[in-house]
Scaffold this active site. Structure first.
Site, PDB file in Angstrom:
ATOM      1  N   GLY A 143    -113.534 -56.162  24.464  1.00  0.00           N
ATOM      2  CA  GLY A 143    -114.234 -55.426  23.411  1.00  0.00           C
ATOM      3  C   GLY A 143    -114.406 -56.246  22.143  1.00  0.00           C
ATOM      4  N   GLN A 144    -114.847 -55.553  21.087  1.00  0.00           N
ATOM      5  CA  GLN A 144    -115.174 -56.244  19.835  1.00  0.00           C
ATOM      6  C   GLN A 144    -113.956 -56.955  19.241  1.00  0.00           C
ATOM      7  OE1 GLN A 144    -116.025 -53.851  16.375  1.00  0.00           O
ATOM      8  NE2 GLN A 144    -117.179 -55.478  15.377  1.00  0.00           N
ATOM      9  N   ASP A 153    -109.129 -55.793  31.231  1.00  0.00           N
ATOM     10  CA  ASP A 153    -110.128 -54.777  30.860  1.00  0.00           C
ATOM     11  C   ASP A 153    -110.538 -54.091  32.153  1.00  0.00           C
ATOM     12  OD1 ASP A 153    -112.545 -53.434  29.704  1.00  0.00           O
ATOM     13  OD2 ASP A 153    -112.130 -54.737  28.006  1.00  0.00           O
ATOM     14  N   ASP A 173    -107.265 -50.721  34.523  1.00  0.00           N
ATOM     15  CA  ASP A 173    -107.580 -49.443  33.870  1.00  0.00           C
ATOM     16  C   ASP A 173    -106.267 -48.940  33.266  1.00  0.00           C
ATOM     17  OD1 ASP A 173    -108.032 -46.805  33.222  1.00  0.00           O
ATOM     18  OD2 ASP A 173    -109.189 -46.357  35.027  1.00  0.00           O
ATOM     19  N   TYR A 200    -111.704 -38.626  17.834  1.00  0.00           N
ATOM     20  CA  TYR A 200    -111.192 -39.993  17.672  1.00  0.00           C
ATOM     21  C   TYR A 200    -110.075 -40.020  16.614  1.00  0.00           C
ATOM     22  CZ  TYR A 200    -111.389 -44.986  16.350  1.00  0.00           C
ATOM     23  OH  TYR A 200    -111.081 -46.291  16.049  1.00  0.00           O
ATOM     24  N   LYS A 241    -106.072 -40.770  16.905  1.00  0.00           N
ATOM     25  CA  LYS A 241    -105.382 -41.822  16.142  1.00  0.00           C
ATOM     26  C   LYS A 241    -104.189 -41.231  15.384  1.00  0.00           C
ATOM     27  CE  LYS A 241    -107.852 -45.407  17.302  1.00  0.00           C
ATOM     28  NZ  LYS A 241    -107.293 -46.379  18.227  1.00  0.00           N
TER      29      LYS A 241
HETATM   30  P1  NAD Z   1    -114.439 -51.739  21.972  1.00  0.00           P
HETATM   31  O1  NAD Z   1    -115.055 -50.451  22.390  1.00  0.00           O
HETATM   32  O2  NAD Z   1    -115.319 -52.846  21.544  1.00  0.00           O
HETATM   33  O3  NAD Z   1    -113.500 -52.277  23.138  1.00  0.00           O
HETATM   34  C1  NAD Z   1    -112.673 -51.440  23.885  1.00  0.00           C
HETATM   35  C2  NAD Z   1    -112.487 -52.067  25.261  1.00  0.00           C
HETATM   36  O4  NAD Z   1    -111.683 -51.166  26.017  1.00  0.00           O
HETATM   37  C3  NAD Z   1    -113.813 -52.269  26.029  1.00  0.00           C
HETATM   38  O5  NAD Z   1    -113.937 -53.607  26.442  1.00  0.00           O
HETATM   39  C4  NAD Z   1    -113.690 -51.317  27.210  1.00  0.00           C
HETATM   40  O6  NAD Z   1    -114.260 -51.837  28.412  1.00  0.00           O
HETATM   41  C5  NAD Z   1    -112.172 -51.194  27.346  1.00  0.00           C
HETATM   42  N1  NAD Z   1    -111.772 -49.966  28.039  1.00  0.00           N
HETATM   43  C6  NAD Z   1    -112.330 -48.737  27.984  1.00  0.00           C
HETATM   44  N2  NAD Z   1    -111.689 -47.896  28.807  1.00  0.00           N
HETATM   45  C7  NAD Z   1    -110.696 -48.593  29.387  1.00  0.00           C
HETATM   46  C8  NAD Z   1    -109.693 -48.282  30.346  1.00  0.00           C
HETATM   47  N3  NAD Z   1    -109.596 -47.061  30.863  1.00  0.00           N
HETATM   48  N4  NAD Z   1    -108.837 -49.275  30.722  1.00  0.00           N
HETATM   49  C9  NAD Z   1    -108.946 -50.510  30.208  1.00  0.00           C
HETATM   50  N5  NAD Z   1    -109.875 -50.874  29.324  1.00  0.00           N
HETATM   51  C10 NAD Z   1    -110.748 -49.926  28.916  1.00  0.00           C
HETATM   52  O7  NAD Z   1    -113.371 -51.373  20.835  1.00  0.00           O
HETATM   53  P2  NAD Z   1    -112.790 -52.342  19.702  1.00  0.00           P
HETATM   54  O8  NAD Z   1    -113.702 -52.252  18.538  1.00  0.00           O
HETATM   55  O9  NAD Z   1    -112.443 -53.651  20.259  1.00  0.00           O
HETATM   56  O10 NAD Z   1    -111.481 -51.510  19.303  1.00  0.00           O
HETATM   57  C11 NAD Z   1    -110.220 -51.771  19.873  1.00  0.00           C
HETATM   58  C12 NAD Z   1    -109.210 -50.835  19.239  1.00  0.00           C
HETATM   59  O11 NAD Z   1    -109.267 -50.952  17.812  1.00  0.00           O
HETATM   60  C13 NAD Z   1    -109.463 -49.350  19.535  1.00  0.00           C
HETATM   61  O12 NAD Z   1    -108.230 -48.687  19.626  1.00  0.00           O
HETATM   62  C14 NAD Z   1    -110.194 -48.871  18.301  1.00  0.00           C
HETATM   63  O13 NAD Z   1    -110.016 -47.498  18.087  1.00  0.00           O
HETATM   64  C15 NAD Z   1    -109.507 -49.684  17.225  1.00  0.00           C
HETATM   65  N6  NAD Z   1    -110.312 -49.788  16.018  1.00  0.00           N
HETATM   66  C16 NAD Z   1    -111.498 -50.464  16.017  1.00  0.00           C
HETATM   67  C17 NAD Z   1    -112.259 -50.532  14.853  1.00  0.00           C
HETATM   68  C18 NAD Z   1    -113.572 -51.253  14.814  1.00  0.00           C
HETATM   69  O14 NAD Z   1    -114.285 -51.170  13.807  1.00  0.00           O
HETATM   70  N7  NAD Z   1    -113.942 -52.014  15.852  1.00  0.00           N
HETATM   71  C19 NAD Z   1    -111.787 -49.915  13.688  1.00  0.00           C
HETATM   72  C20 NAD Z   1    -110.592 -49.201  13.730  1.00  0.00           C
HETATM   73  C21 NAD Z   1    -109.848 -49.164  14.900  1.00  0.00           C
HETATM   74  N1  SER Z   2    -115.019 -48.541  13.329  1.00  0.00           N
HETATM   75  C1  SER Z   2    -114.439 -47.446  14.015  1.00  0.00           C
HETATM   76  C2  SER Z   2    -115.478 -46.458  14.416  1.00  0.00           C
HETATM   77  O1  SER Z   2    -116.500 -46.414  13.760  1.00  0.00           O
HETATM   78  C3  SER Z   2    -113.431 -46.771  13.104  1.00  0.00           C
HETATM   79  O2  SER Z   2    -112.206 -46.754  13.677  1.00  0.00           O
HETATM   80  O3  SER Z   2    -115.254 -45.725  15.345  1.00  0.00           O
END
Ligand code: NAD
Ligand code: SER
Length: 319
Positions: free
Chosen positions: A12-13, A35, A53, A143, A147
Protein backbone atom coordinates in the site's frame (compact mmCIF):
# COMPACT_ATOMS: atom_id res chain seq x y z
CA UNK A 1 18.07 -10.82 19.69
CA UNK A 2 18.28 -10.41 15.90
CA UNK A 3 15.53 -8.19 14.46
CA UNK A 4 13.21 -9.91 11.99
CA UNK A 5 10.38 -7.73 10.72
CA UNK A 6 7.06 -8.74 9.15
CA UNK A 7 5.08 -5.99 7.36
CA UNK A 8 1.40 -6.61 6.57
CA UNK A 9 -0.36 -4.60 3.84
CA UNK A 10 3.13 -3.85 2.53
CA UNK A 11 2.07 -3.03 -1.05
CA UNK A 12 0.00 0.00 0.00
CA UNK A 13 0.83 3.69 0.12
CA UNK A 14 2.74 3.60 3.41
CA UNK A 15 4.23 0.10 3.04
CA UNK A 16 5.83 0.99 -0.30
CA UNK A 17 7.94 3.67 1.41
CA UNK A 18 8.24 2.23 4.91
CA UNK A 19 9.64 -1.08 3.67
CA UNK A 20 12.48 0.72 1.86
CA UNK A 21 13.40 2.54 5.08
CA UNK A 22 13.14 -0.62 7.20
CA UNK A 23 15.36 -2.53 4.75
CA UNK A 24 17.91 0.28 4.84
CA UNK A 25 17.90 0.28 8.64
CA UNK A 26 17.78 -3.50 9.30
CA UNK A 27 19.04 -5.15 6.09
CA UNK A 28 16.81 -6.49 3.30
CA UNK A 29 17.01 -10.08 4.57
CA UNK A 30 15.46 -9.05 7.87
CA UNK A 31 12.34 -7.39 6.46
CA UNK A 32 9.63 -9.73 5.18
CA UNK A 33 6.81 -8.10 3.24
CA UNK A 34 3.28 -9.43 2.86
CA UNK A 35 -0.03 -8.43 1.28
CA UNK A 36 -3.09 -10.04 -0.26
CA UNK A 37 -1.52 -10.39 -3.68
CA UNK A 38 0.18 -13.61 -4.82
CA UNK A 39 3.96 -13.23 -4.86
CA UNK A 40 5.27 -12.05 -8.22
CA UNK A 41 8.90 -12.00 -9.31
CA UNK A 42 8.90 -8.20 -9.07
CA UNK A 43 7.71 -8.26 -5.47
CA UNK A 44 10.30 -10.87 -4.53
CA UNK A 45 13.15 -8.82 -6.00
CA UNK A 46 13.70 -6.59 -2.97
CA UNK A 47 13.56 -9.47 -0.46
CA UNK A 48 11.14 -12.09 0.83
CA UNK A 49 7.48 -11.40 -0.03
CA UNK A 50 4.65 -13.62 1.24
CA UNK A 51 1.02 -13.67 0.24
CA UNK A 52 -0.91 -13.17 3.49
CA UNK A 53 -4.51 -12.27 4.31
CA UNK A 54 -4.39 -10.84 7.85
CA UNK A 55 -7.83 -12.34 8.49
CA UNK A 56 -6.17 -15.76 8.26
CA UNK A 57 -4.87 -16.01 11.82
CA UNK A 58 -3.56 -19.54 11.43
CA UNK A 59 -1.36 -18.60 8.47
CA UNK A 60 -0.22 -15.41 10.20
CA UNK A 61 0.85 -17.44 13.24
CA UNK A 62 2.63 -20.01 11.07
CA UNK A 63 4.55 -17.32 9.17
CA UNK A 64 5.54 -15.47 12.34
CA UNK A 65 6.85 -18.72 13.82
CA UNK A 66 8.61 -19.96 10.68
CA UNK A 67 10.32 -16.63 9.98
CA UNK A 68 11.26 -15.93 13.61
CA UNK A 69 9.49 -12.57 13.43
CA UNK A 70 10.43 -10.19 16.27
CA UNK A 71 8.54 -7.10 15.06
CA UNK A 72 5.27 -6.69 13.17
CA UNK A 73 4.33 -3.51 11.29
CA UNK A 74 0.61 -4.02 10.74
CA UNK A 75 -0.52 -1.78 7.86
CA UNK A 76 -3.34 -3.81 6.28
CA UNK A 77 -6.62 -1.91 6.67
CA UNK A 78 -9.50 -0.31 4.86
CA UNK A 79 -9.20 3.49 4.64
CA UNK A 80 -11.94 6.00 5.39
CA UNK A 81 -13.75 6.50 2.07
CA UNK A 82 -13.69 2.81 1.07
CA UNK A 83 -14.76 1.80 4.58
CA UNK A 84 -17.91 3.96 4.37
CA UNK A 85 -18.96 2.02 1.26
CA UNK A 86 -18.92 -1.29 3.13
CA UNK A 87 -18.80 -0.55 6.87
CA UNK A 88 -19.22 -4.12 8.16
CA UNK A 89 -16.45 -5.53 5.95
CA UNK A 90 -14.19 -2.60 6.90
CA UNK A 91 -14.85 -3.17 10.60
CA UNK A 92 -14.02 -6.86 10.17
CA UNK A 93 -10.75 -6.14 8.37
CA UNK A 94 -9.63 -3.30 10.63
CA UNK A 95 -10.61 -4.97 13.91
CA UNK A 96 -10.19 -8.70 13.25
CA UNK A 97 -6.92 -8.01 11.42
CA UNK A 98 -5.56 -6.04 14.40
CA UNK A 99 -6.77 -8.59 16.95
CA UNK A 100 -5.15 -11.40 14.96
CA UNK A 101 -1.85 -9.51 14.96
CA UNK A 102 -2.06 -8.70 18.70
CA UNK A 103 -2.99 -12.27 19.62
CA UNK A 104 -0.23 -13.82 17.48
CA UNK A 105 2.28 -11.31 18.86
CA UNK A 106 1.29 -12.34 22.39
CA UNK A 107 1.26 -16.08 21.68
CA UNK A 108 4.58 -16.12 19.76
CA UNK A 109 6.41 -13.61 21.99
CA UNK A 110 6.88 -11.01 19.27
CA UNK A 111 8.93 -8.20 20.84
CA UNK A 112 7.30 -5.14 19.21
CA UNK A 113 4.23 -4.23 17.17
CA UNK A 114 3.59 -1.04 15.20
CA UNK A 115 0.00 -0.17 14.27
CA UNK A 116 -1.14 3.11 12.70
CA UNK A 117 -4.09 5.05 14.00
CA UNK A 118 -5.40 8.24 12.40
CA UNK A 119 -6.68 11.77 12.95
CA UNK A 120 -10.04 10.11 12.14
CA UNK A 121 -10.42 9.23 15.84
CA UNK A 122 -11.36 12.89 16.33
CA UNK A 123 -14.68 14.44 15.39
CA UNK A 124 -17.03 17.36 15.93
CA UNK A 125 -17.00 17.11 19.73
CA UNK A 126 -13.20 16.71 20.01
CA UNK A 127 -12.18 20.39 19.72
CA UNK A 128 -13.30 23.20 17.44
CA UNK A 129 -10.02 23.63 15.58
CA UNK A 130 -7.01 21.99 17.22
CA UNK A 131 -7.01 18.46 18.66
CA UNK A 132 -4.64 17.83 21.55
CA UNK A 133 -3.24 14.46 22.58
CA UNK A 134 -6.04 13.90 25.04
CA UNK A 135 -8.87 15.65 23.21
CA UNK A 136 -12.07 13.65 23.29
CA UNK A 137 -12.33 11.00 20.57
CA UNK A 138 -15.56 11.47 18.63
CA UNK A 139 -15.34 9.48 15.37
CA UNK A 140 -18.29 9.68 12.96
CA UNK A 141 -16.92 7.20 10.39
CA UNK A 142 -16.59 3.42 10.70
CA UNK A 143 -12.90 3.95 9.92
CA UNK A 144 -12.53 6.36 12.85
CA UNK A 145 -14.49 4.07 15.16
CA UNK A 146 -12.18 1.18 14.22
CA UNK A 147 -9.11 3.35 14.90
CA UNK A 148 -10.45 4.46 18.28
CA UNK A 149 -11.29 0.87 19.29
CA UNK A 150 -7.92 -0.27 17.94
CA UNK A 151 -6.10 2.24 20.12
CA UNK A 152 -7.81 0.84 23.19
CA UNK A 153 -7.10 -2.77 22.14
CA UNK A 154 -3.41 -1.86 21.80
CA UNK A 155 -3.48 -0.36 25.27
CA UNK A 156 -5.23 -3.49 26.60
CA UNK A 157 -2.50 -5.79 25.25
CA UNK A 158 0.19 -3.47 26.57
CA UNK A 159 -1.28 -3.31 30.08
CA UNK A 160 -2.46 -6.89 30.43
CA UNK A 161 0.17 -8.83 28.51
CA UNK A 162 3.16 -6.47 28.51
CA UNK A 163 3.16 -6.35 24.69
CA UNK A 164 5.27 -3.45 23.39
CA UNK A 165 2.81 -2.04 20.86
CA UNK A 166 3.37 1.48 19.54
CA UNK A 167 1.13 3.69 17.45
CA UNK A 168 0.90 7.04 15.63
CA UNK A 169 -2.17 9.01 14.62
CA UNK A 170 -1.02 9.78 11.08
CA UNK A 171 -2.51 12.84 9.37
CA UNK A 172 -3.35 12.57 5.64
CA UNK A 173 -0.20 11.34 3.89
CA UNK A 174 1.21 12.54 0.58
CA UNK A 175 3.67 10.41 -1.39
CA UNK A 176 5.00 9.92 -4.92
CA UNK A 177 5.84 6.19 -4.94
CA UNK A 178 2.39 4.64 -4.60
CA UNK A 179 -1.19 5.79 -5.13
CA UNK A 180 -3.27 6.63 -2.07
CA UNK A 181 -5.46 3.75 -0.92
CA UNK A 182 -9.05 5.04 -0.81
CA UNK A 183 -9.02 7.72 1.86
CA UNK A 184 -10.52 11.18 2.22
CA UNK A 185 -7.15 12.90 1.92
CA UNK A 186 -6.29 11.17 -1.40
CA UNK A 187 -7.00 14.37 -3.36
CA UNK A 188 -3.66 15.72 -2.14
CA UNK A 189 -1.88 12.87 -3.98
CA UNK A 190 -4.16 12.71 -7.04
CA UNK A 191 -3.80 16.43 -7.78
CA UNK A 192 -0.06 16.03 -8.47
CA UNK A 193 -0.61 13.25 -11.02
CA UNK A 194 -3.44 15.05 -12.81
CA UNK A 195 -1.58 18.37 -12.75
CA UNK A 196 1.42 16.79 -14.48
CA UNK A 197 -0.63 14.68 -16.91
CA UNK A 198 -3.39 17.15 -17.85
CA UNK A 199 -2.76 20.54 -16.23
CA UNK A 200 -6.17 20.32 -14.59
CA UNK A 201 -7.82 18.62 -11.64
CA UNK A 202 -11.34 18.18 -10.30
CA UNK A 203 -11.16 18.03 -6.53
CA UNK A 204 -13.67 15.97 -4.53
CA UNK A 205 -13.38 18.28 -1.50
CA UNK A 206 -14.39 21.94 -1.25
CA UNK A 207 -11.57 24.42 -1.84
CA UNK A 208 -11.58 25.69 1.77
CA UNK A 209 -11.48 22.27 3.53
CA UNK A 210 -8.49 22.42 5.86
CA UNK A 211 -6.98 19.11 7.06
CA UNK A 212 -3.79 18.04 8.87
CA UNK A 213 -1.35 16.54 6.34
CA UNK A 214 2.19 15.15 6.23
CA UNK A 215 4.76 14.24 3.57
CA UNK A 216 5.61 10.53 3.53
CA UNK A 217 9.35 10.89 4.36
CA UNK A 218 8.32 12.58 7.63
CA UNK A 219 5.72 9.86 8.37
CA UNK A 220 8.27 7.09 7.74
CA UNK A 221 10.87 8.81 9.90
CA UNK A 222 8.32 9.33 12.68
CA UNK A 223 7.54 5.61 12.58
CA UNK A 224 11.18 4.56 12.84
CA UNK A 225 11.88 7.12 15.56
CA UNK A 226 8.92 6.02 17.66
CA UNK A 227 9.87 2.34 17.32
CA UNK A 228 13.47 3.09 18.37
CA UNK A 229 12.55 5.32 21.33
CA UNK A 230 13.36 4.00 24.82
CA UNK A 231 10.15 2.51 26.18
CA UNK A 232 10.49 4.37 29.48
CA UNK A 233 10.18 7.69 27.58
CA UNK A 234 6.78 6.81 26.12
CA UNK A 235 3.98 8.26 28.23
CA UNK A 236 1.15 7.70 25.71
CA UNK A 237 -0.19 4.17 25.64
CA UNK A 238 -2.90 4.67 23.02
CA UNK A 239 -1.49 6.50 19.96
CA UNK A 240 0.66 9.62 19.53
CA UNK A 241 -0.62 12.76 17.78
CA UNK A 242 1.90 13.87 15.14
CA UNK A 243 1.67 16.98 13.00
CA UNK A 244 3.51 18.60 10.11
CA UNK A 245 1.26 21.00 8.13
CA UNK A 246 -2.39 21.92 7.59
CA UNK A 247 -3.72 23.05 4.23
CA UNK A 248 -6.81 23.36 2.06
CA UNK A 249 -7.13 22.15 -1.56
CA UNK A 250 -6.99 25.82 -2.64
CA UNK A 251 -3.71 26.36 -0.75
CA UNK A 252 -2.19 23.20 -2.26
CA UNK A 253 -3.33 24.28 -5.74
CA UNK A 254 -1.83 27.75 -5.20
CA UNK A 255 1.50 26.20 -4.24
CA UNK A 256 1.44 23.95 -7.32
CA UNK A 257 0.64 26.96 -9.54
CA UNK A 258 3.98 28.48 -8.53
CA UNK A 259 5.57 25.66 -10.55
CA UNK A 260 3.10 24.99 -13.41
CA UNK A 261 -0.08 25.92 -15.22
CA UNK A 262 -3.00 24.33 -13.37
CA UNK A 263 -6.77 24.68 -13.46
CA UNK A 264 -8.69 23.25 -10.49
CA UNK A 265 -12.45 22.66 -10.30
CA UNK A 266 -14.29 21.63 -7.17
CA UNK A 267 -16.99 18.94 -7.20
CA UNK A 268 -17.41 17.79 -3.59
CA UNK A 269 -18.77 14.26 -3.10
CA UNK A 270 -19.55 12.06 -0.08
CA UNK A 271 -15.96 12.41 1.15
CA UNK A 272 -16.69 16.07 2.02
CA UNK A 273 -18.83 14.93 4.94
CA UNK A 274 -15.97 12.79 6.28
CA UNK A 275 -13.48 15.65 5.91
CA UNK A 276 -15.86 18.06 7.65
CA UNK A 277 -15.87 15.80 10.73
CA UNK A 278 -12.05 15.80 11.05
CA UNK A 279 -9.87 18.34 12.87
CA UNK A 280 -8.30 21.36 11.18
CA UNK A 281 -5.04 20.85 13.03
CA UNK A 282 -3.29 18.62 15.54
CA UNK A 283 -1.21 19.47 18.60
CA UNK A 284 1.74 17.05 18.89
CA UNK A 285 3.55 18.47 21.92
CA UNK A 286 3.59 15.07 23.68
CA UNK A 287 5.42 13.38 20.76
CA UNK A 288 7.91 16.26 20.71
CA UNK A 289 8.53 15.91 24.45
CA UNK A 290 8.63 12.10 24.68
CA UNK A 291 10.70 11.13 21.62
CA UNK A 292 11.79 14.40 20.04
CA UNK A 293 9.37 14.43 17.09
CA UNK A 294 9.91 17.26 14.57
CA UNK A 295 8.65 17.39 10.96
CA UNK A 296 11.08 18.40 8.20
CA UNK A 297 8.64 19.27 5.40
CA UNK A 298 6.19 22.17 5.11
CA UNK A 299 3.79 22.70 2.18
CA UNK A 300 6.32 24.47 -0.07
CA UNK A 301 9.05 21.89 0.65
CA UNK A 302 6.71 18.97 0.03
CA UNK A 303 5.38 20.33 -3.29
CA UNK A 304 8.90 21.00 -4.57
CA UNK A 305 10.10 17.53 -3.62
CA UNK A 306 6.98 15.75 -4.98
CA UNK A 307 7.28 17.54 -8.33
CA UNK A 308 10.98 16.73 -8.54
CA UNK A 309 10.25 13.00 -8.11
CA UNK A 310 7.13 12.85 -10.29
CA UNK A 311 8.43 14.87 -13.22
CA UNK A 312 11.61 12.77 -13.20
CA UNK A 313 9.51 9.57 -13.30
CA UNK A 314 7.38 11.05 -16.10
CA UNK A 315 10.49 11.92 -18.10
CA UNK A 316 11.91 8.40 -17.71
CA UNK A 317 8.54 6.87 -18.61
CA UNK A 318 8.18 9.01 -21.76
CA UNK A 319 11.60 7.96 -23.12
P1 NAD B 1 -3.38 1.34 1.58
O1 NAD B 1 -4.84 1.14 1.34
O2 NAD B 1 -2.59 2.08 0.57
O3 NAD B 1 -2.69 -0.07 1.82
C1 NAD B 1 -3.28 -1.08 2.57
C2 NAD B 1 -2.77 -2.42 2.05
O4 NAD B 1 -3.43 -3.43 2.81
C3 NAD B 1 -3.10 -2.66 0.56
O5 NAD B 1 -1.92 -2.98 -0.15
C4 NAD B 1 -4.07 -3.83 0.59
O6 NAD B 1 -3.89 -4.74 -0.49
C5 NAD B 1 -3.70 -4.50 1.92
N1 NAD B 1 -4.80 -5.32 2.45
C6 NAD B 1 -6.13 -5.09 2.41
N2 NAD B 1 -6.79 -6.11 2.97
C7 NAD B 1 -5.87 -6.99 3.41
C8 NAD B 1 -5.93 -8.25 4.06
N3 NAD B 1 -7.10 -8.79 4.39
N4 NAD B 1 -4.76 -8.88 4.34
C9 NAD B 1 -3.58 -8.34 4.00
N5 NAD B 1 -3.45 -7.17 3.36
C10 NAD B 1 -4.59 -6.50 3.06
O7 NAD B 1 -3.26 2.01 3.03
P2 NAD B 1 -2.04 2.89 3.59
O8 NAD B 1 -2.30 4.30 3.22
O9 NAD B 1 -0.75 2.27 3.25
O10 NAD B 1 -2.35 2.78 5.15
C11 NAD B 1 -1.75 1.80 5.97
C12 NAD B 1 -2.23 2.01 7.40
O11 NAD B 1 -1.99 3.37 7.79
C13 NAD B 1 -3.74 1.79 7.58
O12 NAD B 1 -3.96 1.26 8.86
C14 NAD B 1 -4.30 3.20 7.53
O13 NAD B 1 -5.51 3.30 8.23
C15 NAD B 1 -3.20 3.98 8.22
N6 NAD B 1 -3.24 5.39 7.89
C16 NAD B 1 -3.00 5.83 6.62
C17 NAD B 1 -3.06 7.19 6.33
C18 NAD B 1 -2.81 7.71 4.94
O14 NAD B 1 -3.02 8.90 4.69
N7 NAD B 1 -2.33 6.89 4.00
C19 NAD B 1 -3.37 8.10 7.35
C20 NAD B 1 -3.65 7.62 8.63
C21 NAD B 1 -3.56 6.26 8.89
N1 SER C 1 -5.68 9.55 5.12
C1 SER C 1 -6.59 8.68 5.77
C2 SER C 1 -7.90 8.65 5.06
O1 SER C 1 -8.21 9.63 4.40
C3 SER C 1 -6.80 9.16 7.19
O2 SER C 1 -6.47 8.19 8.07
O3 SER C 1 -8.61 7.69 5.19
Amino acid sequence: MKTKILVTGACGQIGTELVKALRKAHGWKNVITSDLYPATEGMQQGGLYLSLDVLNKKKLGYLVEQTGTTQIYHLAASLSAIAEKNPVAAWELNMRGLLNVLEIAREKNVAQVFWPSSIAVFGPDSMPSVCFQNSKADPLTVYGISKMAGEYWCRYYKRNFGLDVRSLRYPGLVSHSAPAGGGTTDYAVDIFHQAIAKGSYTCFLKENTCLPMMYMPDAVRATLELMAAPIENLSVDTSYNISAMNFTPAELAAELKKHMELKVNYAPDSRQQIADSWPLSINDRQAQQDWGWQPHYDLAGMVKDMLGHLTFKEAVWLK
